[in-house]
Every structure is written in structure tokens, then in C-alpha cells.
Design a protein around this motif. Structure first.
Motif, PDB file in Angstrom:
ATOM      1  N   THR A  42      -1.459 -11.079  -0.736  1.00  0.00           N
ATOM      2  CA  THR A  42      -2.550 -10.176  -1.112  1.00  0.00           C
ATOM      3  C   THR A  42      -2.475  -9.736  -2.573  1.00  0.00           C
ATOM      4  OG1 THR A  42      -1.303  -8.206  -0.487  1.00  0.00           O
ATOM      5  CG2 THR A  42      -2.653  -9.242   1.235  1.00  0.00           C
ATOM      6  N   GLY A  43      -1.315  -9.844  -3.183  1.00  0.00           N
ATOM      7  CA  GLY A  43      -1.127  -9.351  -4.539  1.00  0.00           C
ATOM      8  C   GLY A  43      -0.955  -7.842  -4.610  1.00  0.00           C
ATOM      9  N   VAL A  44      -0.931  -7.175  -3.450  1.00  0.00           N
ATOM     10  CA  VAL A  44      -0.745  -5.727  -3.411  1.00  0.00           C
ATOM     11  C   VAL A  44       0.690  -5.392  -3.820  1.00  0.00           C
ATOM     12  CG1 VAL A  44      -0.645  -3.709  -1.883  1.00  0.00           C
ATOM     13  CG2 VAL A  44      -2.527  -5.340  -1.685  1.00  0.00           C
ATOM     14  N   GLN A  45       0.820  -4.427  -4.715  1.00  0.00           N
ATOM     15  CA  GLN A  45       2.139  -3.950  -5.135  1.00  0.00           C
ATOM     16  C   GLN A  45       2.413  -2.637  -4.432  1.00  0.00           C
ATOM     17  OE1 GLN A  45       2.150  -3.493  -9.370  1.00  0.00           O
ATOM     18  NE2 GLN A  45       2.155  -5.678  -9.751  1.00  0.00           N
ATOM     19  N   PRO A  64      -3.752  -2.208  -5.157  1.00  0.00           N
ATOM     20  CA  PRO A  64      -4.336  -3.542  -4.984  1.00  0.00           C
ATOM     21  C   PRO A  64      -4.334  -4.334  -6.285  1.00  0.00           C
ATOM     22  CG  PRO A  64      -6.075  -1.919  -5.137  1.00  0.00           C
ATOM     23  CD  PRO A  64      -4.767  -1.160  -5.140  1.00  0.00           C
ATOM     24  N   LYS A  65      -4.354  -5.644  -6.116  1.00  0.00           N
ATOM     25  CA  LYS A  65      -4.543  -6.523  -7.263  1.00  0.00           C
ATOM     26  C   LYS A  65      -6.023  -6.428  -7.606  1.00  0.00           C
ATOM     27  CE  LYS A  65      -3.982 -11.296  -8.715  1.00  0.00           C
ATOM     28  NZ  LYS A  65      -3.565 -12.629  -8.321  1.00  0.00           N
ATOM     29  N   THR A  66      -6.306  -6.116  -8.854  1.00  0.00           N
ATOM     30  CA  THR A  66      -7.699  -5.945  -9.240  1.00  0.00           C
ATOM     31  C   THR A  66      -7.960  -6.667 -10.557  1.00  0.00           C
ATOM     32  OG1 THR A  66      -9.402  -4.315  -9.783  1.00  0.00           O
ATOM     33  CG2 THR A  66      -7.158  -3.694 -10.285  1.00  0.00           C
ATOM     34  N   PRO A  67      -9.104  -7.313 -10.656  1.00  0.00           N
ATOM     35  CA  PRO A  67      -9.410  -8.029 -11.896  1.00  0.00           C
ATOM     36  C   PRO A  67      -9.656  -7.082 -13.073  1.00  0.00           C
ATOM     37  CG  PRO A  67     -11.242  -8.179 -10.364  1.00  0.00           C
ATOM     38  CD  PRO A  67     -10.114  -7.496  -9.643  1.00  0.00           C
ATOM     39  N   ASN A  68     -10.027  -5.821 -12.795  1.00  0.00           N
ATOM     40  CA  ASN A  68     -10.295  -4.855 -13.848  1.00  0.00           C
ATOM     41  C   ASN A  68      -9.368  -3.649 -13.667  1.00  0.00           C
ATOM     42  OD1 ASN A  68     -11.229  -3.007 -15.686  1.00  0.00           O
ATOM     43  ND2 ASN A  68     -13.354  -3.035 -14.974  1.00  0.00           N
ATOM     44  N   PRO A  69      -8.228  -3.615 -14.369  1.00  0.00           N
ATOM     45  CA  PRO A  69      -7.268  -2.526 -14.175  1.00  0.00           C
ATOM     46  C   PRO A  69      -7.783  -1.167 -14.654  1.00  0.00           C
ATOM     47  CG  PRO A  69      -6.583  -3.958 -15.974  1.00  0.00           C
ATOM     48  CD  PRO A  69      -7.785  -4.592 -15.344  1.00  0.00           C
ATOM     49  N   HIS A  70      -8.910  -1.122 -15.369  1.00  0.00           N
ATOM     50  CA  HIS A  70      -9.453   0.136 -15.871  1.00  0.00           C
ATOM     51  C   HIS A  70     -10.511   0.724 -14.942  1.00  0.00           C
ATOM     52  CE1 HIS A  70      -7.190  -0.574 -19.476  1.00  0.00           C
ATOM     53  NE2 HIS A  70      -7.745  -1.777 -19.585  1.00  0.00           N
ATOM     54  N   ARG A  71     -10.843   0.000 -13.890  1.00  0.00           N
ATOM     55  CA  ARG A  71     -11.841   0.474 -12.923  1.00  0.00           C
ATOM     56  C   ARG A  71     -11.194   1.505 -11.993  1.00  0.00           C
ATOM     57  NH1 ARG A  71     -13.544  -2.256  -7.737  1.00  0.00           N
ATOM     58  NH2 ARG A  71     -15.219  -0.922  -7.027  1.00  0.00           N
ATOM     59  N   LEU A  98      -0.731  -1.574   5.786  1.00  0.00           N
ATOM     60  CA  LEU A  98      -1.255  -0.984   4.555  1.00  0.00           C
ATOM     61  C   LEU A  98      -1.399  -2.001   3.433  1.00  0.00           C
ATOM     62  CD1 LEU A  98       0.425   2.510   4.754  1.00  0.00           C
ATOM     63  CD2 LEU A  98      -1.978   1.917   5.128  1.00  0.00           C
ATOM     64  N   ASN A  99      -0.564  -3.042   3.420  1.00  0.00           N
ATOM     65  CA  ASN A  99      -0.784  -4.143   2.474  1.00  0.00           C
ATOM     66  C   ASN A  99      -2.158  -4.762   2.719  1.00  0.00           C
ATOM     67  OD1 ASN A  99       1.244  -4.722   0.511  1.00  0.00           O
ATOM     68  ND2 ASN A  99       2.640  -5.237   2.168  1.00  0.00           N
ATOM     69  N   LYS A 104      -7.982  -5.491   1.436  1.00  0.00           N
ATOM     70  CA  LYS A 104      -9.342  -5.686   1.938  1.00  0.00           C
ATOM     71  C   LYS A 104     -10.302  -4.567   1.520  1.00  0.00           C
ATOM     72  CE  LYS A 104      -8.047  -8.665   5.691  1.00  0.00           C
ATOM     73  NZ  LYS A 104      -7.800  -8.857   7.095  1.00  0.00           N
ATOM     74  N   ALA A 105      -9.801  -3.339   1.464  1.00  0.00           N
ATOM     75  CA  ALA A 105     -10.666  -2.208   1.110  1.00  0.00           C
ATOM     76  C   ALA A 105     -10.668  -1.927  -0.391  1.00  0.00           C
ATOM     77  CB  ALA A 105     -10.214  -0.964   1.862  1.00  0.00           C
ATOM     78  N   ASN A 106      -9.743  -2.553  -1.118  1.00  0.00           N
ATOM     79  CA  ASN A 106      -9.604  -2.346  -2.563  1.00  0.00           C
ATOM     80  C   ASN A 106      -9.450  -0.854  -2.877  1.00  0.00           C
ATOM     81  OD1 ASN A 106      -9.270  -3.493  -5.098  1.00  0.00           O
ATOM     82  ND2 ASN A 106     -11.390  -3.090  -5.657  1.00  0.00           N
ATOM     83  N   VAL A 107      -8.473  -0.230  -2.215  1.00  0.00           N
ATOM     84  CA  VAL A 107      -8.165   1.184  -2.410  1.00  0.00           C
ATOM     85  C   VAL A 107      -6.693   1.331  -2.786  1.00  0.00           C
ATOM     86  CG1 VAL A 107      -9.889   1.997  -0.746  1.00  0.00           C
ATOM     87  CG2 VAL A 107      -7.549   1.581   0.018  1.00  0.00           C
TER      88      VAL A 107
END
Length: 147
Positions: A42-45, A64-71, A98-99, A104-107
Motif C-alpha cells: 500500500t505504501g502506507v508508512q 498514506p502514500k500520496t502523489p501530492n505531499p502538500h495536500r 489500518l494499513n 483506501k480512504a487516503n486518510v
């Protein structure tokens, strides 16, 4: 050497917990834990943080792993099940769940590891939970949340 009297069970929740006369608590289930990590699927840390050093109250953060770290992302404060006495926030079942939820929820998730009964009777787990909510609020800014 402990006496036979100390080995006497004074309270038992079958298959979960035994409390002995000498105050010792034996947990029969839910004792496995996993370390924080980066989930390769998942790329979740995840990382552990101490909320209150005096009480050893801690939490595991899931990012979550996110393409925009500033969002800015939503934040979920999670209190695991277990009737305040079984498992921890670091148990494999909650860690894996929780991973997946974080991905999936991008939270961002803060999973609180409150102290457990019977060593820490009620209302201590409630107090820990409230302290964690206040800690989360104290880490909030106009630009979002930081942990």
C-alpha cells in the motif's frame, strides 16, 4: 519463590486473562504485536509516537502514500476494540486493517494505544483516550495536522 497462595487465580476471563492473588496478570490471547513499518503493498508508512511520557501513552500513526505531499488529508483518530483489556494498537489485526483503511480512504490515522485493564482499571483507558484526543488537537494548525 512464590507461594501456592500467590499462584491462586482470583479472577479469570476464560481464554483471555487470568489475575493472580499476587497481582500478576496473565494474558492468554492478543499479545502479539508488530513494529511500525512501510507496507510494500500500500505504501502506507506507520510510526509510533509517545503522547505522554509520564503514563507511557502512545499511538501509531499511519500515513498514506500520496502523489501530492502538500495536500491536506482527513484525520481519523482510531480506538481499537478489545473491551479495554485485550490486544493493543500494535496488534497484527489492527495494524493490517489500518494499513488497508489508510490506503483506501487516503486518510491519516492516529491509532491510540491506551493502557489496559485490569492493571489500569476504568476510567484510566478513558482518560488516556481523552488525553490522546487533546494531543491530536494540540498538533493541529491552520495548515493541517502534524504528528
Amino acid at each position: 519463590m512464590s507461594s501456592t497462595r500467590d499462584e491462586e487465580i482470583v479472577q479469570e476471563f476464560p481464554n483471555f486473562i487470568r489475575v493472580y492473588r499476587d497481582g500478576r496478570v496473565e494474558r492468554l490471547a492478543g499479545t502479539d504485536t508488530v513494529p511500525p513499518s512501510t507496507n510494500p503493498e500500500t505504501g502506507v508508512q506507520s510510526k509510533d509516537v509517545v503522547i505522554d511520557p509520564e503514563t507511557s501513552l502512545s499511538a501509531r500513526l499511519y500515513i498514506p502514500k500520496t502523489p501530492n505531499p502538500h495536500r491536506k488529508l482527513p484525520l481519523l483518530v482510531y480506538f481499537y476494540g478489545g473491551a479495554f483489556c485485550v490486544e493493543t494498537a500494535f496488534s497484527p489485526s489492527y495494524h493490517n486493517y489500518l494499513n488497508s483503511l489508510t490506503s483506501k480512504a487516503n486518510v491519516v490515522v492516529v491509532s491510540v494505544d491506551y493502557r489496559r485493564a485490569p492493571e489500569h482499571p476504568l476510567p484510566i483507558p478513558y482518560n488516556d483516550s481523552w488525553a490522546a484526543v487533546k494531543w491530536v488537537a494540540s498538533h493541529s494548525t491552520a495548515n493541517g495536522w502534524y504528528g
